[in-house]
Design an enzyme around this catalytic site. Structure first.
Site, mmCIF file in Angstrom:
data_model
loop_
_atom_site.group_PDB
_atom_site.id
_atom_site.type_symbol
_atom_site.label_atom_id
_atom_site.label_comp_id
_atom_site.label_asym_id
_atom_site.label_seq_id
_atom_site.Cartn_x
_atom_site.Cartn_y
_atom_site.Cartn_z
ATOM 1 C CB SER A 1 -0.953 0.006 1.201
ATOM 2 O OG SER A 1 -0.242 0.103 2.416
ATOM 3 C CE LYS B 1 -3.015 2.115 4.248
ATOM 4 N NZ LYS B 1 -2.346 0.926 4.771
#
Length: 204
Positions: free
Chosen positions: A125, A162
């Site tokens: 990701s 993230k």
């Protein structure tokens, strides 16, 4: 030293981190704030338990009267390297012993701010900024994050890496890969904890 509970190990790690970063131990209030206790009295009870187990020594009446026998800031960490953290169990502290896969012989001071552990990355990701599956992410433990920083966050007991963005009571955990949608978090309804900041990447 007697075996510590996961919460006691977390407090001991925070005390060591304060000694490393500041040169002095935290107050009860600072421990309570860091660990999410409702009052300094809760921190005091954990400190007494740590003292009974021989992990720390306490000076009565002193707000920062905590010392760790034999602990020298800077010396131990440089010799031992950094713990490599693998898959994190739901609800358990990241630095709990069951998560440590190995130790990587690298000086924590190589990173700025100093790294506290290495987290093994799962998935792709964050590939667009060069963080790939299997990489070791160097993490500086902190509960604070600014917009745009790469964070290790715990959302509903799941740990993720993230980019952080906050507006009021809303937080977005943003992937660096167009195949992954941003994760929107309502702080009034969901439990989000910042575990640390990315300070570097090691590829093996």
């Amino acid at each position: 030293m007697l075996k510590l509970t996961p919460r006691q190990a977390e407090i001991l790690a925070f005390i060591k981190r304060c000694l490393e970063d500041n040169g002095y131990p935290p107050t009860r209030a600072e421990i309570a704030q860091e660990l999410g206790f409702k009052s300094p009295n809760a921190a005091e009870e954990h400190l007494k338990a740590l003292a009974r187990k021989g992990a720390i020594e306490m000076t009565p009446g002193a707000s920062r009267g905590i010392r760790i026998p034999g602990f020298e800031p800077g010396a131990a960490n440089e010799d031992e390297g950094l713990p490599v953290i693998g898959r994190v169990a739901a609800g358990a502290p990241i630095l709990a012993q069951q998560h440590v896969e190995e130790s990587c012989q690298i000086n924590p001071a190589f990173f700025h701010p100093k790294a506290d552990y290495l987290l093994r990355v799962r998935g792709m990701s964050m590939k667009d900024i060069g963080i790939f599956d299997g990489d070791l992410l160097a993490v500086h433990t902190t509960r604070e994050a600014r917009n745009g920083q790469i964070v290790v966050a715990r959302l509903d007991d799941e740990v993720t890496v993230k980019r952080f963005k906050r507006e009021g009571n809303k937080v977005w955990l943003i992937a660096e890969n167009p195949e992954f949608a941003p994760i929107e978090v309502d702080l009034e309804q969901q439990d989000l904890v910042i575990e640390g900041l990315s300070v570097g990447v090691i590829r093996r």
